[in-house]
Scaffold this motif. Structure first.
Motif, PDB file in Angstrom:
ATOM      1  N   HIS A 183       0.858  -1.100  -0.144  1.00  0.00           N
ATOM      2  CA  HIS A 183      -0.130   0.152  -0.007  1.00  0.00           C
ATOM      3  C   HIS A 183       0.833   0.986   0.068  1.00  0.00           C
ATOM      4  N   ASN A 184       0.377   2.269  -0.638  1.00  0.00           N
ATOM      5  CA  ASN A 184       0.856   3.588  -0.580  1.00  0.00           C
ATOM      6  C   ASN A 184       0.661   4.185   1.015  1.00  0.00           C
ATOM      7  N   LEU A 185       1.743   4.658   1.523  1.00  0.00           N
ATOM      8  CA  LEU A 185       1.639   5.142   2.982  1.00  0.00           C
ATOM      9  C   LEU A 185       0.587   6.510   3.091  1.00  0.00           C
ATOM     10  N   GLU A 186       0.874   7.328   2.165  1.00  0.00           N
ATOM     11  CA  GLU A 186       0.203   8.648   2.136  1.00  0.00           C
ATOM     12  C   GLU A 186      -1.225   8.429   1.945  1.00  0.00           C
ATOM     13  N   ASN A 187      -1.590   7.592   0.937  1.00  0.00           N
ATOM     14  CA  ASN A 187      -3.069   7.158   0.727  1.00  0.00           C
ATOM     15  C   ASN A 187      -3.648   6.629   1.963  1.00  0.00           C
ATOM     16  N   LEU A 188      -2.955   5.689   2.291  1.00  0.00           N
ATOM     17  CA  LEU A 188      -3.237   4.863   3.539  1.00  0.00           C
ATOM     18  C   LEU A 188      -3.530   5.840   4.709  1.00  0.00           C
ATOM     19  N   THR A 189      -2.865   6.720   5.027  1.00  0.00           N
ATOM     20  CA  THR A 189      -2.755   7.528   6.270  1.00  0.00           C
ATOM     21  C   THR A 189      -4.008   8.423   6.150  1.00  0.00           C
ATOM     22  N   LEU A 190      -4.282   9.024   4.858  1.00  0.00           N
ATOM     23  CA  LEU A 190      -5.224   9.737   4.676  1.00  0.00           C
ATOM     24  C   LEU A 190      -6.768   9.227   5.017  1.00  0.00           C
ATOM     25  N   LYS A 191      -6.631   8.032   4.358  1.00  0.00           N
ATOM     26  CA  LYS A 191      -7.957   6.955   4.607  1.00  0.00           C
ATOM     27  C   LYS A 191      -8.191   6.731   5.993  1.00  0.00           C
ATOM     28  N   VAL A 192      -7.264   6.544   6.750  1.00  0.00           N
ATOM     29  CA  VAL A 192      -7.391   6.285   7.974  1.00  0.00           C
ATOM     30  C   VAL A 192      -7.906   7.488   8.936  1.00  0.00           C
ATOM     31  N   ILE A 193      -7.477   8.591   8.374  1.00  0.00           N
ATOM     32  CA  ILE A 193      -7.700   9.949   9.308  1.00  0.00           C
ATOM     33  C   ILE A 193      -9.226  10.314   8.778  1.00  0.00           C
ATOM     34  N   GLU A 194      -9.601  10.201   7.451  1.00  0.00           N
ATOM     35  CA  GLU A 194     -10.786  10.424   7.252  1.00  0.00           C
ATOM     36  C   GLU A 194     -11.909   9.673   7.679  1.00  0.00           C
ATOM     37  N   SER A 195     -11.529   8.264   8.020  1.00  0.00           N
ATOM     38  CA  SER A 195     -12.524   7.315   8.473  1.00  0.00           C
ATOM     39  C   SER A 195     -12.871   7.856   9.857  1.00  0.00           C
ATOM     40  N   GLY A 196     -12.090   8.742  10.645  1.00  0.00           N
ATOM     41  CA  GLY A 196     -12.764   9.027  12.041  1.00  0.00           C
ATOM     42  C   GLY A 196     -12.017   8.183  13.168  1.00  0.00           C
ATOM     43  N   GLU A 197     -11.501   7.232  12.592  1.00  0.00           N
ATOM     44  CA  GLU A 197     -10.808   6.305  13.665  1.00  0.00           C
ATOM     45  C   GLU A 197      -9.522   6.855  14.250  1.00  0.00           C
TER      46      GLU A 197
END
Length: 244
Positions: free
Chosen positions: A80-94
């Motif tokens: 996985h791409n770190l930047e994309n994964l980080t943004l996805k986790v942050i945007e999930s609210g978790e």
């Protein structure tokens, strides 16, 4: 050497890359020349695929076949791409919880850590492209299949990944015996990335210097350290305990 993930030969590796296979480890003989090898090198540069130059003796140990100076291991997963994964986790609210492995070398420890990470809700594991344990059949087996359920990010440099996480509001906590305070005194409820070091050397000094906190586990026996996968489990479950 029987290894289903291993491929060898210049043309075979070129075709694997062109077909979209994820190359986990790539070893190329020092001084390799020729038009086909130039085609391979151009492809590696274009795809930003890392590799290591090695003497022919190492390649001969990896396989007895006619390897033509090139041996590769295909990863059983897509990274996985770190930047994309980080943004996805942050945007999930978790609340983000990441795990960073600094030069971990044992594939069974790697697999055991992946299994524990999946059980504790870790959002992603970050490893470096060079120097770490490969994602091999042994890793998959030891992880009990967890490797297919948790995102793994391969980065060029661990420190760059740490800087990015810190810029994203995620604190970095190093698990090291060099720390002065125990893990139980560190607040793990904010967004956190926990760093675990290699089996022999622990976390490198250059990585330790840029962490936000250093923490250790209390030790009362005569043996001064725990297996890294066991120590990782304690750290991860302490983070869960604090967040419950």
């Amino acid at each position: 050497m029987k290894n289903e993930s291993q491929i060898f030969g210049i043309r075979a590796v070129i075709e694997a890359i062109n077909s979209g296979k994820t190359i986990d480890k790539l070893f190329i003989q020092k001084g390799l020349t020729g038009e086909l090898s130039k085609e391979l090198m151009d492809l590696l540069k274009k795809g930003n695929i890392s590799f290591s130059y090695v003497p022919i003796e190492k390649l001969n140990r990896l396989t007895r076949k006619n390897h033509q100076g090139v041996v590769a291991h295909i990863a059983p997963i897509a990274f996985h791409n770190l930047e994309n994964l980080t943004l996805k986790v942050i945007e999930s609210g978790e609340t983000p919880l990441f795990l960073i492995l600094d030069q971990l070398s044992d594939v069974r420890n790697f697999g055991a850590i992946i299994r524990t990470a999946e059980c504790t809700g870790v959002h992603g594991i970050i490893i470096q492209k060079k120097g770490g344990a490969p994602v091999s059949a042994d890793t998959v087996k030891t992880s009990a299949g967890a490797i297919f359920k948790i995102p793994i990010c391969k980065v060029d440099h661990i420190k760059d990944a740490m800087f990015y996480l810190q810029a994203s509001g995620i604190q970095i906590v190093a698990a090291t015996e060099k720390a002065s305070c125990p893990i139980y005194d560190i607040d793990l409820t904010p967004p956190t990335a926990i760093v675990m070091g290699s089996e022999g050397k622990g976390i490198s000094n250059s990585v330790l210097k840029i962490t936000d906190h250093m923490a250790k586990l209390p030790m009362y026996g005569e043996i001064a350290s725990l297996n890294v996968s066991v120590a990782c489990g304690v750290f991860l479950y302490e983070s869960i305990r604090q967040r419950l």
